[in-house]
Design an enzyme around this catalytic site. Structure first.
Site, mmCIF file in Angstrom:
data_model
loop_
_atom_site.group_PDB
_atom_site.id
_atom_site.type_symbol
_atom_site.label_atom_id
_atom_site.label_comp_id
_atom_site.label_asym_id
_atom_site.label_seq_id
_atom_site.Cartn_x
_atom_site.Cartn_y
_atom_site.Cartn_z
ATOM 1 N N LYS A 190 1.304 3.345 -3.496
ATOM 2 C CA LYS A 190 1.993 2.780 -2.323
ATOM 3 C C LYS A 190 2.568 1.417 -2.716
ATOM 4 O O LYS A 190 1.857 0.437 -2.853
ATOM 5 C CB LYS A 190 1.070 2.596 -1.118
ATOM 6 C CG LYS A 190 1.930 2.341 0.134
ATOM 7 C CD LYS A 190 1.240 1.582 1.227
ATOM 8 C CE LYS A 190 1.303 0.100 1.137
ATOM 9 N NZ LYS A 190 2.623 -0.525 1.143
ATOM 10 N N GLY A 243 -3.049 -7.685 -4.081
ATOM 11 C CA GLY A 243 -2.396 -8.323 -2.938
ATOM 12 C C GLY A 243 -3.213 -9.503 -2.468
ATOM 13 O O GLY A 243 -4.021 -10.073 -3.219
ATOM 14 N N SER A 244 -3.033 -9.857 -1.219
ATOM 15 C CA SER A 244 -3.691 -11.054 -0.694
ATOM 16 C C SER A 244 -5.188 -10.822 -0.466
ATOM 17 O O SER A 244 -5.625 -9.679 -0.250
ATOM 18 C CB SER A 244 -3.043 -11.432 0.628
ATOM 19 O OG SER A 244 -3.198 -10.373 1.543
ATOM 20 N N GLY A 248 -7.292 -7.720 1.009
ATOM 21 C CA GLY A 248 -8.366 -7.232 0.136
ATOM 22 C C GLY A 248 -9.673 -7.057 0.906
ATOM 23 O O GLY A 248 -10.386 -6.067 0.744
ATOM 24 N N GLU A 266 -7.422 -7.044 -6.948
ATOM 25 C CA GLU A 266 -6.810 -8.194 -7.637
ATOM 26 C C GLU A 266 -6.155 -9.026 -6.555
ATOM 27 O O GLU A 266 -5.156 -8.613 -5.974
ATOM 28 C CB GLU A 266 -5.732 -7.728 -8.620
ATOM 29 C CG GLU A 266 -6.238 -7.002 -9.832
ATOM 30 C CD GLU A 266 -7.017 -7.868 -10.776
ATOM 31 O OE1 GLU A 266 -6.941 -9.108 -10.676
ATOM 32 O OE2 GLU A 266 -7.732 -7.306 -11.606
ATOM 33 N N CYS A 301 0.334 -14.643 -8.866
ATOM 34 C CA CYS A 301 -1.067 -14.777 -8.446
ATOM 35 C C CYS A 301 -1.786 -15.851 -9.256
ATOM 36 O O CYS A 301 -2.587 -16.600 -8.737
ATOM 37 C CB CYS A 301 -1.778 -13.445 -8.593
ATOM 38 S SG CYS A 301 -1.583 -12.726 -10.232
ATOM 39 N N GLU A 400 -3.315 -20.652 -0.856
ATOM 40 C CA GLU A 400 -2.276 -20.103 -1.738
ATOM 41 C C GLU A 400 -0.936 -20.123 -1.005
ATOM 42 O O GLU A 400 -0.788 -19.492 0.040
ATOM 43 C CB GLU A 400 -2.643 -18.663 -2.124
ATOM 44 C CG GLU A 400 -1.719 -18.082 -3.169
ATOM 45 C CD GLU A 400 -2.014 -16.622 -3.466
ATOM 46 O OE1 GLU A 400 -2.281 -15.858 -2.523
ATOM 47 O OE2 GLU A 400 -1.960 -16.251 -4.645
HETATM 48 P P1 NAD Z 1 -0.318 -8.281 0.825
HETATM 49 O O1 NAD Z 1 -1.802 -8.332 0.784
HETATM 50 O O2 NAD Z 1 0.369 -8.643 2.079
HETATM 51 O O3 NAD Z 1 0.191 -6.803 0.486
HETATM 52 C C1 NAD Z 1 -0.189 -6.132 -0.707
HETATM 53 C C2 NAD Z 1 -0.115 -4.637 -0.460
HETATM 54 O O4 NAD Z 1 -1.072 -4.295 0.535
HETATM 55 C C3 NAD Z 1 1.242 -4.153 0.053
HETATM 56 O O5 NAD Z 1 1.531 -2.896 -0.499
HETATM 57 C C4 NAD Z 1 0.996 -4.040 1.555
HETATM 58 O O6 NAD Z 1 1.839 -3.097 2.189
HETATM 59 C C5 NAD Z 1 -0.447 -3.572 1.573
HETATM 60 N N1 NAD Z 1 -1.146 -3.860 2.827
HETATM 61 C C6 NAD Z 1 -0.884 -4.838 3.741
HETATM 62 N N2 NAD Z 1 -1.727 -4.729 4.788
HETATM 63 C C7 NAD Z 1 -2.544 -3.673 4.522
HETATM 64 C C8 NAD Z 1 -3.631 -3.069 5.209
HETATM 65 N N3 NAD Z 1 -4.038 -3.507 6.397
HETATM 66 N N4 NAD Z 1 -4.257 -2.016 4.632
HETATM 67 C C9 NAD Z 1 -3.867 -1.556 3.420
HETATM 68 N N5 NAD Z 1 -2.819 -2.070 2.730
HETATM 69 C C10 NAD Z 1 -2.175 -3.117 3.267
HETATM 70 O O7 NAD Z 1 0.172 -9.147 -0.410
HETATM 71 P P2 NAD Z 1 1.675 -9.438 -0.858
HETATM 72 O O8 NAD Z 1 2.229 -10.451 0.077
HETATM 73 O O9 NAD Z 1 2.418 -8.171 -1.070
HETATM 74 O O10 NAD Z 1 1.435 -10.061 -2.316
HETATM 75 C C11 NAD Z 1 1.078 -11.365 -2.506
HETATM 76 C C12 NAD Z 1 -0.403 -11.486 -2.800
HETATM 77 O O11 NAD Z 1 -0.747 -10.660 -3.905
HETATM 78 C C13 NAD Z 1 -0.776 -12.877 -3.197
HETATM 79 O O12 NAD Z 1 -1.978 -13.255 -2.560
HETATM 80 C C14 NAD Z 1 -0.993 -12.769 -4.699
HETATM 81 O O13 NAD Z 1 -1.824 -13.743 -5.251
HETATM 82 C C15 NAD Z 1 -1.544 -11.399 -4.835
HETATM 83 N N6 NAD Z 1 -1.363 -10.887 -6.197
HETATM 84 C C16 NAD Z 1 -2.454 -10.832 -7.023
HETATM 85 C C17 NAD Z 1 -2.319 -10.397 -8.346
HETATM 86 C C18 NAD Z 1 -3.498 -10.347 -9.286
HETATM 87 O O14 NAD Z 1 -3.372 -9.741 -10.348
HETATM 88 N N7 NAD Z 1 -4.625 -10.959 -8.957
HETATM 89 C C19 NAD Z 1 -1.058 -10.013 -8.816
HETATM 90 C C20 NAD Z 1 0.025 -10.080 -7.962
HETATM 91 C C21 NAD Z 1 -0.141 -10.516 -6.639
#
Ligand code: NAD
Length: 498
Positions: A190, A243-244, A248, A266, A301, A400
C-alpha cells in the site's frame, strides 16, 4: 545515461500515468469504483484519478496472496530460482528508470536528480543484494544430545502487507518488498496516497519478471480506510510499516485488535548531529550537516535536524552552514541542476510553516530562510531555514518537522553533548564529528540510536547496513540481512534418532 533538462521534458510529455489496483497479475478498478485525485505538489494540478482500494479489494488481494502462498509456486520455489526472477525485476526497473523516476518526481515533488541518481539506483541495488543473498544462507543444527537432532529452520511468514510513506516512494517500497518477496512471502503493497504511481507500475514489472500471479498486489488508498483495513485483516500475517510514530502506534493497536499479526515499524526521528570543536575539517562537516537537513527538502526520517555544536565554534560553524544553505534553495524539480524540489503537499507545507512560527514564539531566532517560496508555480515550496537560540526542551527541538528546518543547539562538555543527543523520544540516527577516534567510539556507544555516522552523515549508505530505530523510532530493521527476519518464522524440529 546523463540527465539533461530537454531529455526529461521529452520523456515527461510521453508518460502514461498508472492509476489502477494490481491484483492477481492484472490491473483492476476498485470494485466500489471509488477513486481519489492525485495532485502534484510541483504545480498543484491534478495528475490523474487513482483507484481507491476498499474492503472488497483488500479481501480479493489477501485471498489471492494466501492461495498463491499455499500453492507454493513462489513460497516453495528453490531460492536460486526466486533469485533469477528478482534479478530480472531489477533489470526491468533499470530499463524503465527514467519513467519511474519521473513518476516519483511528479507525485511527491522531489528533484529528478534525486529520483534518477539516488532513489532508483539504490532501489535496484537493494533488489539485487537480496536476490544474491538468498541462496547463500543456511539454516542451523543444534548441538543437542546424540539421541536427537535439533533443526532450526526459517520459513516465510505468509501474507505480508507493506505500508509505506511518500518521501522516497519507490525506495521505501523496495526496502520492504525485496526482502519480503525473496524469503517466499506473498506481499500486498500500500503506497502513500500522495505517491502511488511508481508502486502501481512495479506490479506489471514483477509480472513481466515472472513472479507467479497472486504473489504481489498493489493497493493504493488512504491510511484511515485502506491502511487500517489491511492492518485489521485477520488473514494477513505481518504488517511492515514505514511512516509516522503516530500511525505506527495505531498499527500496533490494530494488530492487537485482530490476529496479533507481526508488526515491523520504521518511524520518525529528530536526529542529533554533534560537531566537536576538534573536528578536523569544518567545511566538510558544514556541507554534510546542511545536506543532512536540506537534502530531499528535509523530508527524511533520519535527517540531522538537531545540529549540536561545541560552544567555541558555534558562530563560525553556523555561518558556514548558513552560507551553504543558500545554494540549497528549491527550484524546478524537472531541472537536473536543481538541488531541492517541492514539499509533498500543501498540508505538509503548512505544517512546516506552523513549526517555524512555533519556534519564533518559543524564542528561537531564524538566521536564514523561514518562508514559503515559489508561490507563482502553484506548487508547495519552502526555503532552507536555520534556527539559533534553541534549547532542547522547545517543540522545534523535540518534534519531527519533516521539512528543511534546522535547529541548532550548543554544548560545553562531552557529557552534555550526549545528554542533549539522548534527550529525545526518538533514536533513529546520529552524527559525530571529531578527529579523536576514542571520543567518536565512546559517543557512538552512548548515543541511543540505530545508526551513528562518524565524520560523515548518511554517506556511503548501501544495502549491507540495516536502518532502524531505538525508542519511538521503530521496531525491527529495514535493509541488511537483519531485514529478512521481519518476514521469516523460526521452526524448531526435534528428530529422535533410534
Ligand atoms: P504517515 O504515518 O502519515 O503515513 C505512512 C503510511 O501509513 C501511508 O501509506 C499512509 O497512508 C498510511 N496510514 C496513515 N494512517 C493509517 C492508519 N490509520 N492505518 C494504517 N495505515 C495508515 O507518514 P507519512 O507522512 O507518509 O511519512 C512521513 C513519516 O514517515 C515521518 O514520520 C518519517 O520520519 C517516517 N519515515 C520513516 C522512515 C524510516 O526508515 N524510519 C523512512 C521514511 C519515512
Amino acid at each position: 545515461m546523463t540527465l539533461n533538462h530537454q531529455l526529461v521534458k521529452e520523456k515527461k510529455s510521453k508518460l502514461n500515468f498508472p492509476s489502477d489496483l494490481f491484483i492477481n497479475g492484472n490491473y483492476h478498478k476498485s470494485i466500489s469504483e471509488k477513486s481519489f485525485d492525485n495532485i502534484s505538489p510541483i504545480d498543484g494540478k491534478i495528475i490523474n484519478q487513482i483507484s481507491f482500494a476498499q474492503q472488497p479489494d483488500i479481501d480479493k488481494a489477501v485471498s489471492s496472496g494466501r492461495k498463491a502462498f499455499e500453492k507454493g509456486h513462489w513460497s516453495n520455489m528453490p531460492p536460486g530460482q526466486r533469485k533469477k526472477i528478482l534479478l530480472k525485476f531489477a533489470q526491468l526497473i533499470e530499463r524503465d528508470r527514467l519513467e519511474l523516476s519521473l513518476l516519483d518526481t511528479i507525485d511527491m515533488g522531489k528533484t529528478i536528480n534525486d529520483t534518477y541518481n539516488a532513489d532508483l539506483p539504490t532501489s535496484i541495488d537493494n533488489i539485487e543484494w537480496y536476490a544474491e543473498i538468498i541462496d547463500k544462507l543456511f539454516d542451523d543444527i543444534s548441538p543437542s544430545s546424540k539421541e536427537y537432532m535439533g533443526l532450526i529452520t526459517k520459513e516465510p511468514i505468509g501474507v505480508v502487507a507493506a505500508i509505506v510513506p511518500w518521501n522516497y516512494p519507490l525506495w521505501m517500497a523496495i526496502w520492504k518488498i525485496a526482502p519480503a518477496l525473496i524469503t517466499g512471502n506473498s506481499v500486498i503493497l500500500k503506497p502513500a496516497e500522495q505517491s502511488p504511481m511508481s508502486a502501481i507500475k512495479i506490479g506489471a514489472l514483477l509480472a513481466e519478471a515472472g513472479l507467479p500471479d497472486g504473489v504481489m498486489s498493489v493497493l493504493p488508498g488512504d491510511g484511515p480506510i485502506t491502511g487500517k483495513q489491511l492492518c485489521l485483516h485477520n488473514d494477513i500475517d505481518c504488517v511492515a510499516f514505514t511512516g509516522s510514530g503516530e500511525v505506527g502506534k495505531l498499527v500496533l493497536q490494530y494488530s492487537g485488535q485482530s490476529n496479533m499479526k507481526r508488526v515491523q515499524l520504521e518511524c520518525g526521528g529528530k536526529s542529533p548531529n554533534i560537531i566537536f570543536a576538534d573536528c578536523e575539517d569544518l567545511d566538510t562537516a558544514a556541507e554534510a550537516s546542511a545536506y543532512a537537513i536540506f537534502g530531499n527538502q528535509g523530508e527524511v526520517c533520519s535527517a540531522g535536524s538537531r545540529l549540536i555544536i561545541q560552544k567555541e565554534i558555534e558562530r563560525d560553524f553556523i555561518s558556514r552552514v548558513t552560507k551553504i544553505s543558500k545554494k540549497m534553495q528549491p527550484g524546478d524539480p524537472f531541472d537536473p541542476e536543481s538541488f531541492a524540489g517541492a514539499i509533498v503537499n500543501n498540508e505538509q507545507l503548512e505544517k512546516i510553516n506552523k513549526y517555524v512560527n512555533i519556534g519564533k514564539e518559543e524564542g528561537a531566532s531564524v538566521v536564514v530562510g523561514g518562508n514559503i517560496t515559489m508561490q507563482d508555480t502553484g506548487g508547495s515550496y519552502f526555503e532552507p531555514t536555520i534556527f539559533t537560540n534553541v534549547n532542547n526542551k522547545m517543540r522545534v527541538a523535540q518534534e519531527e518537522i519533516f521539512g528543511p528546518v534546522l535547529t541548532t543547539l550548543t554544548f560545553s562538555t562531552f557529557e552534555e553533548a550526549i545528554s542533549i543527543a539522548n534527550d529525545s523520544q526518538y533514536g533513529l540516527a546520529a552524527g559525530v564529528w571529531t578527529k579523536d577516534i576514542n571520543k567518536a567510539i565512546k559517543a557512538s556507544r552512548q548515543i541511543r540510536a540505530g545508526t551513528v555516522y562518524i565524520n560523515n552523515y548518511e554517506e556511503g549508505m548501501d544495502s549491507t547496513i540495516p536502518l532502524g530505530g531505538y525508542k519511538q523510532s521503530g521496531i525491527g530493521r529495514d535493509s541488511g540481512y537483519q531485514a529478512l527476519d521481519n518476514y521469516l518464522q523460526v521452526k524448531s524440529t526435534w528428530a529422535k534418532i533410534s
